[in-house]
Scaffold this motif. Structure first.
Motif, PDB file in Angstrom:
ATOM      1  N   LEU A 144       9.150 -31.342 -51.959  1.00 12.36           N
ATOM      2  CA  LEU A 144       9.520 -32.286 -50.904  1.00 12.36           C
ATOM      3  C   LEU A 144       9.880 -33.647 -51.478  1.00 12.36           C
ATOM      4  O   LEU A 144      10.869 -34.260 -51.071  1.00 12.36           O
ATOM      5  N   THR A 145       9.096 -34.106 -52.434  1.00 12.18           N
ATOM      6  CA  THR A 145       9.373 -35.402 -53.061  1.00 12.18           C
ATOM      7  C   THR A 145      10.728 -35.387 -53.760  1.00 12.18           C
ATOM      8  O   THR A 145      11.540 -36.299 -53.577  1.00 12.18           O
ATOM      9  N   LEU A 146      10.988 -34.347 -54.544  1.00 15.51           N
ATOM     10  CA  LEU A 146      12.249 -34.223 -55.267  1.00 15.51           C
ATOM     11  C   LEU A 146      13.432 -34.134 -54.300  1.00 15.51           C
ATOM     12  O   LEU A 146      14.423 -34.859 -54.442  1.00 15.51           O
ATOM     13  N   TRP A 147      13.344 -33.253 -53.324  1.00 17.46           N
ATOM     14  CA  TRP A 147      14.453 -33.049 -52.388  1.00 17.46           C
ATOM     15  C   TRP A 147      14.684 -34.278 -51.514  1.00 17.46           C
ATOM     16  O   TRP A 147      15.831 -34.613 -51.212  1.00 17.46           O
ATOM     17  N   ARG A 148      13.621 -34.950 -51.129  1.00 17.78           N
ATOM     18  CA  ARG A 148      13.761 -36.173 -50.326  1.00 17.78           C
ATOM     19  C   ARG A 148      14.494 -37.243 -51.147  1.00 17.78           C
ATOM     20  O   ARG A 148      15.407 -37.901 -50.659  1.00 17.78           O
ATOM     21  N   ARG A 149      14.105 -37.406 -52.404  1.00 22.25           N
ATOM     22  CA  ARG A 149      14.733 -38.384 -53.283  1.00 22.25           C
ATOM     23  C   ARG A 149      16.218 -38.074 -53.464  1.00 22.25           C
ATOM     24  O   ARG A 149      17.076 -38.945 -53.365  1.00 22.25           O
ATOM     25  N   ARG A 150      16.520 -36.808 -53.728  1.00 22.47           N
ATOM     26  CA  ARG A 150      17.924 -36.407 -53.905  1.00 22.47           C
ATOM     27  C   ARG A 150      18.728 -36.595 -52.623  1.00 22.47           C
ATOM     28  O   ARG A 150      19.887 -37.015 -52.669  1.00 22.47           O
ATOM     29  N   GLY A 151      18.115 -36.260 -51.502  1.00 19.51           N
ATOM     30  CA  GLY A 151      18.801 -36.414 -50.221  1.00 19.51           C
ATOM     31  C   GLY A 151      19.093 -37.863 -49.897  1.00 19.51           C
ATOM     32  O   GLY A 151      20.203 -38.208 -49.464  1.00 19.51           O
ATOM     33  N   ARG A 152      18.114 -38.719 -50.108  1.00 18.91           N
ATOM     34  CA  ARG A 152      18.330 -40.149 -49.853  1.00 18.91           C
ATOM     35  C   ARG A 152      19.424 -40.708 -50.761  1.00 18.91           C
ATOM     36  O   ARG A 152      20.261 -41.494 -50.326  1.00 18.91           O
ATOM     37  N   ARG A 153      19.417 -40.286 -52.022  1.00 19.57           N
ATOM     38  CA  ARG A 153      20.443 -40.728 -52.964  1.00 19.57           C
ATOM     39  C   ARG A 153      21.824 -40.245 -52.513  1.00 19.57           C
ATOM     40  O   ARG A 153      22.805 -41.005 -52.555  1.00 19.57           O
ATOM     41  N   ALA A 154      21.904 -39.003 -52.067  1.00 22.77           N
ATOM     42  CA  ALA A 154      23.184 -38.447 -51.618  1.00 22.77           C
ATOM     43  C   ALA A 154      23.679 -39.173 -50.365  1.00 22.77           C
ATOM     44  O   ALA A 154      24.879 -39.451 -50.236  1.00 22.77           O
ATOM     45  N   PHE A 155      22.770 -39.483 -49.428  1.00 18.62           N
ATOM     46  CA  PHE A 155      23.158 -40.245 -48.250  1.00 18.62           C
ATOM     47  C   PHE A 155      23.682 -41.618 -48.658  1.00 18.62           C
ATOM     48  O   PHE A 155      24.707 -42.085 -48.163  1.00 18.62           O
ATOM     49  N   ALA A 156      22.972 -42.269 -49.573  1.00 20.81           N
ATOM     50  CA  ALA A 156      23.393 -43.603 -50.023  1.00 20.81           C
ATOM     51  C   ALA A 156      24.759 -43.534 -50.704  1.00 20.81           C
ATOM     52  O   ALA A 156      25.620 -44.397 -50.479  1.00 20.81           O
ATOM     53  N   ASP A 157      24.967 -42.516 -51.530  1.00 28.84           N
ATOM     54  CA  ASP A 157      26.251 -42.363 -52.216  1.00 28.84           C
ATOM     55  C   ASP A 157      27.386 -42.121 -51.215  1.00 28.84           C
ATOM     56  O   ASP A 157      28.473 -42.670 -51.358  1.00 28.84           O
ATOM     57  N   SER A 158      27.140 -41.308 -50.208  1.00 28.71           N
ATOM     58  CA  SER A 158      28.191 -41.020 -49.231  1.00 28.71           C
ATOM     59  C   SER A 158      28.466 -42.243 -48.357  1.00 28.71           C
ATOM     60  O   SER A 158      29.605 -42.473 -47.955  1.00 28.71           O
ATOM     61  N   ASP A 159      27.445 -43.048 -48.089  1.00 24.18           N
ATOM     62  CA  ASP A 159      27.656 -44.289 -47.340  1.00 24.18           C
ATOM     63  C   ASP A 159      28.486 -45.275 -48.149  1.00 24.18           C
ATOM     64  O   ASP A 159      29.332 -45.980 -47.622  1.00 24.18           O
ATOM     65  N   ALA A 160      28.230 -45.322 -49.463  1.00 24.53           N
ATOM     66  CA  ALA A 160      28.955 -46.227 -50.343  1.00 24.53           C
ATOM     67  C   ALA A 160      30.426 -45.839 -50.457  1.00 24.53           C
ATOM     68  O   ALA A 160      31.292 -46.683 -50.632  1.00 24.53           O
ATOM     69  N   GLU A 161      30.703 -44.527 -50.354  1.00 23.84           N
ATOM     70  CA  GLU A 161      32.084 -44.035 -50.442  1.00 23.84           C
ATOM     71  C   GLU A 161      32.868 -44.319 -49.180  1.00 23.84           C
ATOM     72  O   GLU A 161      34.081 -44.369 -49.210  1.00 23.84           O
ATOM     73  N   SER A 162      32.181 -44.463 -48.072  1.00 21.19           N
ATOM     74  CA  SER A 162      32.855 -44.670 -46.774  1.00 21.19           C
ATOM     75  C   SER A 162      33.445 -46.037 -46.623  1.00 21.19           C
ATOM     76  O   SER A 162      33.213 -46.978 -47.225  1.00 21.19           O
TER      77      SER A 162
END
Length: 71
Positions: free
Chosen positions: A53-71
Motif C-alpha cells: 500500500l505504501t509503495l503503490w500510494r507513493r507511485r500513484g501520487r507521483r503519477a497524478f502529480a506528473d500528469s497534472d504537470a503535463e496538463s
C-alpha cells in the motif's frame, strides 16, 4: 441517487485503468486486466499488505502529480 453515485465511481475507476496505460499495454485483454487486479488483491491479503500500500500510494501520487504537470 445511490445508483448515480455508483455509476460515477465505476466510471472513475475505469478512467484510472485507462490513465495507467493498462488498456493499451494489455491490448484491452480483459482477462489480463482482471488477473492484474486479482494479483493485487492477493498481495493486499498477504503479509506485505502495508508495504504494498505504501509503495503503490507513493507511485500513484507521483503519477497524478506528473500528469497534472503535463496538463
Amino acid at each position: 441517487m445511490k445508483r448515480r453515485e455508483r455509476t460515477r465511481k465505476l466510471i472513475e475507476l475505469g478512467g484510472l485503468v485507462t490513465k495507467a496505460g493498462l488498456v493499451e499495454l494489455t491490448d484491452d485483454d480483459r482477462a489480463v486486466l482482471f488477473g492484474l487486479m486479482v494479483e493485487a488483491a492477493a498481495t493486499l491479503q498477504g503479509e506485505h499488505r502495508d508495504q504494498a500500500l505504501t509503495l503503490w500510494r507513493r507511485r500513484g501520487r507521483r503519477a497524478f502529480a506528473d500528469s497534472d504537470a503535463e496538463s
